[in-house]
Design an enzyme around this catalytic site. Structure first.
Site, mmCIF file in Angstrom:
data_model
loop_
_atom_site.group_PDB
_atom_site.id
_atom_site.type_symbol
_atom_site.label_atom_id
_atom_site.label_comp_id
_atom_site.label_asym_id
_atom_site.label_seq_id
_atom_site.Cartn_x
_atom_site.Cartn_y
_atom_site.Cartn_z
ATOM 1 N N HIS A 277 84.280 32.512 15.226
ATOM 2 C CA HIS A 277 83.811 31.413 16.076
ATOM 3 C C HIS A 277 83.746 31.810 17.544
ATOM 4 O O HIS A 277 83.128 31.119 18.358
ATOM 5 C CB HIS A 277 84.726 30.198 15.895
ATOM 6 C CG HIS A 277 84.005 28.881 16.018
ATOM 7 N ND1 HIS A 277 83.021 28.653 16.948
ATOM 8 C CD2 HIS A 277 84.127 27.728 15.321
ATOM 9 C CE1 HIS A 277 82.572 27.421 16.833
ATOM 10 N NE2 HIS A 277 83.217 26.832 15.840
ATOM 11 N N ASP B 193 78.720 29.973 16.546
ATOM 12 C CA ASP B 193 79.073 28.576 16.285
ATOM 13 C C ASP B 193 78.680 28.188 14.862
ATOM 14 O O ASP B 193 77.970 28.922 14.167
ATOM 15 C CB ASP B 193 78.377 27.659 17.292
ATOM 16 C CG ASP B 193 78.933 27.813 18.695
ATOM 17 O OD1 ASP B 193 80.125 28.159 18.815
ATOM 18 O OD2 ASP B 193 78.169 27.612 19.660
#
Length: 470
Positions: free
Chosen positions: A443, A447
């Site tokens: 992450h 995203d």
């Protein structure tokens, strides 16, 4: 003059290795190119050759785990004493003093570095043959060891390795073709095998009388042992038992450290995504018929997935990246790693420039690399440089899982089992073929939405698989 023996660095990413076994006793005379030790690394087990001749004097015990470049021994002249040093190197792992189980060693080494063993007992190598250049026989350490045990003259063996180098498989093939029992000894029970196969069978706790030999005259080959290891029943009987202690050394220890570091250093999340495989299954069935008489390999389901994963990376470069101190670096090449289960752990061979390869070439390379990994023939170079990894547990009946990202990558794609699904056409159920993809991503670099878009692109490519053939 004393010559240092250092723990070699095998591959770009190797940090440490374990001395699995010393192959020569203390004080033995060795020639340049003779095998000194079997080294277990995070990726492969390999025989290490002497870079010079002399009397061998080790300074590290078998089982010691040491950093690359550590002093592990000396090669001395007659009557020479080892130089005074600060002492033996300090092992970095917990395996010092005890050997670790390892798979078959590679027939590695550059062409032209092998020397024949001392068959005369006088410490000097046997006179070389015309096989090599510069007066040297090109042969691997394993080939020489097998030939010595089976009383085979290596000058009669045809080498198929790089530059005509003789590897152990060449000696096995020679033994299989020789009709007399001297060159092809038969163990008790009448099962024809080579010395190398009997050695591997002992290491793997395999009863040769229960193995189906596929070689000439029922001769058992190394691939027959691999088939036994990979069989479900064998996997169950070879499973660890209560009370066993499995040392975190060699491949197992490196896997443990790297996966733990991966989870500590990255913000890892996993998406699950169901994809339709009807079109892939249908196309593969057609290819089985249409390519039956051709030399083209019929791709497996995983080969279709490898190609789709690579093409989708071209459209979503954020998933083909690495995180460094100064930011997220998007990588130029798409080099696809794929996980292969081997005794004691996993290996990740790499298909370079996977986007540019037609699907038959991916199928051919994936098969060859997987076989080399399982048989212990894969080189460190073939395990380097993956920018993205695909791993499958579908063969074990797993639908969804959480794969852990290989350090240096920002994502890994997991593949579940092919199963029946249902799609409703108005009020009528329609049987479909589906599987679940598990995408774990870092992450910090990616995203959730871009990761989902990548999965959708993979699904779209699989729905029209003719685009994957080229």
């Amino acid at each position: 003059m004393a010559v240092e023996v250092l723990l070699p660095k095998i591959g770009l990413t190797m940090q440490e290795g374990t001395i699995d076994e010393w192959l020569v006793p203390t004080g033995a005379a060795v020639a340049e190119g003779d095998a000194l030790l079997r080294l277990a690394t995070d990726k492969v087990d390999v025989d290490v050759e002497a870079e010079a001749g002399g009397l061998f004097h080790p300074v590290a015990p078998a089982g010691a785990t040491l950093p690359a470049g550590a002093l592990i021994g000396w090669l001395l002249a007659e009557g020479e004493q080892p130089p005074e040093t600060a002492g033996a190197p300090t092992p970095t792992g917990s395996g010092a003093g005890a050997g670790t189980a390892a798979g078959p060693a590679l027939d590695g080494g550059a062409a032209g570095t092998g020397a024949t063993p001392d068959l005369n007992g006088d410490g000097a190598p046997v006179a070389p043959s015309a096989h090599g250049t510069g007066g040297r026989l090109l042969s691997s350490p394993n080939a020489r060891r097998v030939a010595l045990a089976a009383d085979v003259d290596l000058t009669a063996v045809r080498g198929t390795g790089p530059g005509g180098r003789i590897v152990s498989e060449d000696v096995e093939e020679f033994l299989a073709a020789v009709p007399d029992g001297k060159a092809a000894p038969v163990p008790q029970g009448g099962t024809p095998t080579s010395p190398l196969v009997r050695k591997l069978a002992k290491e793997r706790d395999i009863d040769l009388s229960e193995v189906n030999g596929t070689g000439p005259g029922g001769r058992i080959r190394r691939s027959d042992l691999d088939a036994v290891i990979s069989a479900p029943a064998r996997r169950n009987t070879a499973a660890p038992r209560a009370g066993d202690v499995l040392p975190l050394t060699g491949m197992r220890g490196t896997i443990a450290r790297r996966m733990h570091a991966s989870l500590q250093e990255m913000a890892q999340l996993t998406h699950g995504y169901e994809v339709r495989m009807d079109a892939v299954v249908s196309l593969r069935d057609r290819l089985k018929d249409e390519w039956a008489d051709s030399e083209l390999p019929v791709p497996g389901l995983n080969d279709f997935l490898l190609k789709a994963a690579a093409l989708a990376l071209r459209e979503h470069p954020l998933l083909n990246a690495t995180v460094r101190e100064d930011g997220v670096h998007l990588l130029d090449g798409i080099h696809l790693g794929f996980a292969v289960a081997v005794p004691g752990g996993l290996m990740v061979p790499v298909i370079e420039d996977a986007v540019a390869l037609p699907l038959p070439d991916i199928a051919r390379r994936s098969k060859a690399l997987a076989e080399a990994a399982r048989e212990g023939r894969i080189s460190p170079a073939q395990l380097e440089g993956a920018t993205f990894t695909v791993t499958s547990l579908g063969g074990y009946g797993v639908d969804f899982f959480t794969p852990v990202i290989n350090p240096g990558n920002v994502a890994i794609l997991g593949v579940g089992r092919l199963r029946d699904g249902v799609e409703w056409m108005d009020d009528r159920p329609l049987r479909t073929r589906v599987l679940t993809l598990s995408l774990t991503f870092d992450h910090r670099a990616v995203d959730g939405a871009p990761a989902a878009e990548y999965l959708r692109t993979v699904g779209e490519l699989l729905s029209k698989p003719l685009r994957l053939l080229v």
